[in-house]
Scaffold this motif. Structure first.
Motif, PDB file in Angstrom:
ATOM      1  N   PHE B  54       0.846  -1.192   0.000  1.00 54.55           N
ATOM      2  CA  PHE B  54       0.000   0.000   0.000  1.00 54.55           C
ATOM      3  C   PHE B  54       0.880   1.241   0.000  1.00 54.55           C
ATOM      4  O   PHE B  54       1.886   1.278   0.704  1.00 54.55           O
ATOM      5  CB  PHE B  54      -0.892   0.046   1.251  1.00 54.55           C
ATOM      6  CG  PHE B  54      -1.924  -1.035   1.290  1.00 54.55           C
ATOM      7  CD1 PHE B  54      -3.108  -0.907   0.581  1.00 54.55           C
ATOM      8  CD2 PHE B  54      -1.702  -2.188   2.027  1.00 54.55           C
ATOM      9  CE1 PHE B  54      -4.059  -1.912   0.607  1.00 54.55           C
ATOM     10  CE2 PHE B  54      -2.651  -3.200   2.059  1.00 54.55           C
ATOM     11  CZ  PHE B  54      -3.832  -3.060   1.345  1.00 54.55           C
ATOM     12  N   LEU B 208      -6.651  -7.262   9.708  1.00 57.00           N
ATOM     13  CA  LEU B 208      -6.281  -5.844   9.764  1.00 57.00           C
ATOM     14  C   LEU B 208      -7.047  -5.090  10.845  1.00 57.00           C
ATOM     15  O   LEU B 208      -6.811  -3.909  11.071  1.00 57.00           O
ATOM     16  CB  LEU B 208      -6.542  -5.168   8.403  1.00 57.00           C
ATOM     17  CG  LEU B 208      -5.751  -5.689   7.202  1.00 57.00           C
ATOM     18  CD1 LEU B 208      -6.153  -4.931   5.944  1.00 57.00           C
ATOM     19  CD2 LEU B 208      -4.252  -5.549   7.436  1.00 57.00           C
ATOM     20  N   TYR B 237     -11.627   0.343   3.871  1.00 59.57           N
ATOM     21  CA  TYR B 237     -12.495  -0.552   3.092  1.00 59.57           C
ATOM     22  C   TYR B 237     -12.125  -0.497   1.609  1.00 59.57           C
ATOM     23  O   TYR B 237     -11.951  -1.522   0.954  1.00 59.57           O
ATOM     24  CB  TYR B 237     -13.963  -0.152   3.291  1.00 59.57           C
ATOM     25  CG  TYR B 237     -14.920  -0.820   2.329  1.00 59.57           C
ATOM     26  CD1 TYR B 237     -15.441  -2.077   2.598  1.00 59.57           C
ATOM     27  CD2 TYR B 237     -15.290  -0.200   1.136  1.00 59.57           C
ATOM     28  CE1 TYR B 237     -16.307  -2.701   1.721  1.00 59.57           C
ATOM     29  CE2 TYR B 237     -16.152  -0.811   0.244  1.00 59.57           C
ATOM     30  CZ  TYR B 237     -16.658  -2.059   0.538  1.00 59.57           C
ATOM     31  OH  TYR B 237     -17.502  -2.675  -0.342  1.00 59.57           O
ATOM     32  N   ALA B 240      -8.504  -1.939   0.917  1.00 62.59           N
ATOM     33  CA  ALA B 240      -8.435  -3.402   1.016  1.00 62.59           C
ATOM     34  C   ALA B 240      -9.190  -4.052  -0.139  1.00 62.59           C
ATOM     35  O   ALA B 240      -8.745  -5.052  -0.707  1.00 62.59           O
ATOM     36  CB  ALA B 240      -9.005  -3.866   2.356  1.00 62.59           C
ATOM     37  N   THR B 241     -10.337  -3.464  -0.518  1.00 68.63           N
ATOM     38  CA  THR B 241     -11.123  -4.027  -1.617  1.00 68.63           C
ATOM     39  C   THR B 241     -10.356  -3.934  -2.934  1.00 68.63           C
ATOM     40  O   THR B 241     -10.328  -4.892  -3.718  1.00 68.63           O
ATOM     41  CB  THR B 241     -12.475  -3.297  -1.724  1.00 68.63           C
ATOM     42  OG1 THR B 241     -13.202  -3.502  -0.510  1.00 68.63           O
ATOM     43  CG2 THR B 241     -13.297  -3.818  -2.887  1.00 68.63           C
ATOM     44  N   LYS B 243      -7.102  -3.802  -3.314  1.00 68.31           N
ATOM     45  CA  LYS B 243      -5.974  -4.743  -3.253  1.00 68.31           C
ATOM     46  C   LYS B 243      -6.451  -6.172  -3.534  1.00 68.31           C
ATOM     47  O   LYS B 243      -5.807  -6.918  -4.280  1.00 68.31           O
ATOM     48  CB  LYS B 243      -5.351  -4.676  -1.854  1.00 68.31           C
ATOM     49  CG  LYS B 243      -4.086  -5.478  -1.685  1.00 68.31           C
ATOM     50  CD  LYS B 243      -2.915  -4.725  -2.229  1.00 68.31           C
ATOM     51  CE  LYS B 243      -1.684  -5.589  -2.363  1.00 68.31           C
ATOM     52  NZ  LYS B 243      -0.663  -4.911  -3.155  1.00 68.31           N
ATOM     53  N   ALA B 244      -7.574  -6.545  -2.934  1.00 70.05           N
ATOM     54  CA  ALA B 244      -8.110  -7.898  -3.119  1.00 70.05           C
ATOM     55  C   ALA B 244      -8.510  -8.119  -4.572  1.00 70.05           C
ATOM     56  O   ALA B 244      -8.219  -9.166  -5.159  1.00 70.05           O
ATOM     57  CB  ALA B 244      -9.304  -8.125  -2.190  1.00 70.05           C
ATOM     58  N   ALA B 245      -9.162  -7.126  -5.180  1.00 72.30           N
ATOM     59  CA  ALA B 245      -9.622  -7.275  -6.559  1.00 72.30           C
ATOM     60  C   ALA B 245      -8.436  -7.471  -7.499  1.00 72.30           C
ATOM     61  O   ALA B 245      -8.457  -8.335  -8.379  1.00 72.30           O
ATOM     62  CB  ALA B 245     -10.433  -6.050  -6.980  1.00 72.30           C
ATOM     63  N   ALA B 247      -5.465  -8.620  -6.702  1.00 80.15           N
ATOM     64  CA  ALA B 247      -4.839  -9.919  -6.425  1.00 80.15           C
ATOM     65  C   ALA B 247      -5.600 -11.053  -7.104  1.00 80.15           C
ATOM     66  O   ALA B 247      -5.030 -12.084  -7.443  1.00 80.15           O
ATOM     67  CB  ALA B 247      -4.779 -10.165  -4.917  1.00 80.15           C
TER      68      ALA B 247
END
Lengths: 270, 270
Positions: B54, B208, B237, B240-241, B243-245, B247
């Motif tokens: 990040f 987290l 939120y 993190a969203t 980053k997840a998408a 990944a």
């Protein structure tokens, strides 16, 4: 056959290499995968497998040792009723592997002791145990699905979708697991509502949305099973959640669930 | 000063290098970051910055060009009421940068035209515009927070938490945005309920979870602001969203929102 054991026996498999390969792939390393040839029982040329963001491992002895089990973010066990299992195996082996029905059935009987000793006990290590059953209408493409969801992974709350009738979906809550039944003839609207709730929790993975969940292809025919679709989406939910957690520096949902368990003295006693 | 421009003017900054550095960091490349020295207006030794999972970029001209804006997964704009902004700047620059109050206020006046021309217009490119206001009780650590959430990112649905009274939280829905007000004196229970709902959508990021959200540290004193905590959690939120998408092989929530917009003819016309 030389050792009078069946392919279900661990000693009939290179378990050490299988375990090593699982660990390598989960660490992002490539492997040279052996290729078993059904036609004569020998190995053909091995294939190079590159690590991928997701690895799906199908097989009979995947959860045999703890070392192997630790390689999975999501563990699914398919536990079919005996009759359905035999019928599916006969169908596959007579149509795709050139055996007669009698040969397949005789082989199944011969394997039974090894199956009971080595395959079935792996069930208890699964996060999800999946069963399909034929419903009353006998439609082979609208099987009832039964899911055992264990607390070894945090499970999404599906309780708002329990049906009032005996159709649709039912949930039976246990101490550290829940049993979900999805009727083969569930209304498509109810199935869509359940799937929408799971996709809502997968908001970070909306690009993975697919119309193909629940599809059963037989030759050129495409059938759709809503109960299968929900089962597949739940598996996808756990795979995507594990991937996201690891990308964000977490240890993964399994580790989180274990840590929570350890903090809860009531659960430790059980 | 030589060019009769203020630090707020793009020509007073190496915008090309700033843009290049943002792009490099977002691609996972390191940069050598220049270090401006307030004491004499020169550059000190640059520092090596490694790419991180990040990157938080704070500054005045971060959304100046489209190229720069494209580097961010989440764009936040802090738009304080003028009076609060002046007071905070006076506090910081007199306590930490050795200016007198009169110097700071004179400088603010001098910067006003550049602020209006270059800083304020960037607001429209933000996904979240954050404002804080002093409430009636004058408590400086329990400010009202006002959030403008735009559809450029998919926003979590907070409507179940609208308060019945004029305290707590209110939501005003617009065509492609919503305005959320969180009272500085919101009940801690209501704030906790809102935060719990956001954490529920962040189920893949439960590692987290932090008790530090909403903390305001002044010297050794620690104050807690529930409205600030909710604002910080909403920013987390989105980070993190995104980053997840990414990944999971997605293009990120912004691209998804844009694609959805393009598919919706009603929105294209507006």
């Amino acid at each position: 056959a030389e050792h009078d054991i069946t392919p279900l026996h661990p000693e009939c498999n290179y378990i050490d290499i299988l375990s090593q390969h699982l660990a390598l792939l989960s660490k992002g390393e490539p492997i040279l995968k052996p290729v078993y040839q059904h036609k004569d029982g020998t190995f053909g040329p091995p294939v190079h497998v590159s690590p991928n963001p997701f690895t799906v491992v199908e097989g009979l002895l995947g959860y045999h040792t703890e070392e192997m089990r630790d390689c999975y973010d999501v563990r699914v066990f398919l536990a079919l009723p005996e009759e359905l299992r035999r019928r599916w195996k006969v169908q596959r082996d007579t149509s795709k592997r050139g055996y007669t029905e009698d040969q397949v059935l005789a082989d199944l009987d011969k394997r039974e002791p090894d199956s009971a000793q080595f395959i079935c006990p792996q069930e208890r290590h699964a996060d999800m145990v999946v069963t399909f059953k034929e419903g009353d209408n006998g439609d082979p493409y609208a099987l009832d699905a039964e899911l055992l969801l264990r607390d070894s992974l945090p499970q999404p709350d599906l309780s708002p979708f329990i049906g009032k009738s005996d159709r649709g979906m039912t949930i039976e809550e246990g101490d550290s697991e829940r049993r979900i039944c999805i009727a083969g003839d569930i209304e498509s609207e109810q199935a869509a509502e359940i799937e929408e709730a799971i996709w809502d929790k997968l908001h970070f993975a909306s690009h993975l949305r697919s119309e193909n969940l629940g599809e059963v292809r037989v030759g050129d025919e495409v059938h759709r099973s809503d109960s299968l679709g929900v089962v597949q989406l739940l598996i996808l939910y756990h795979m995507a959640t594990a991937k996201a957690a690891v990308a964000l520096g977490g240890a993964g949902p399994r580790a989180e669930a274990e840590a929570e368990d350890a903090e809860d003295p009531a659960k430790m006693e059980s």
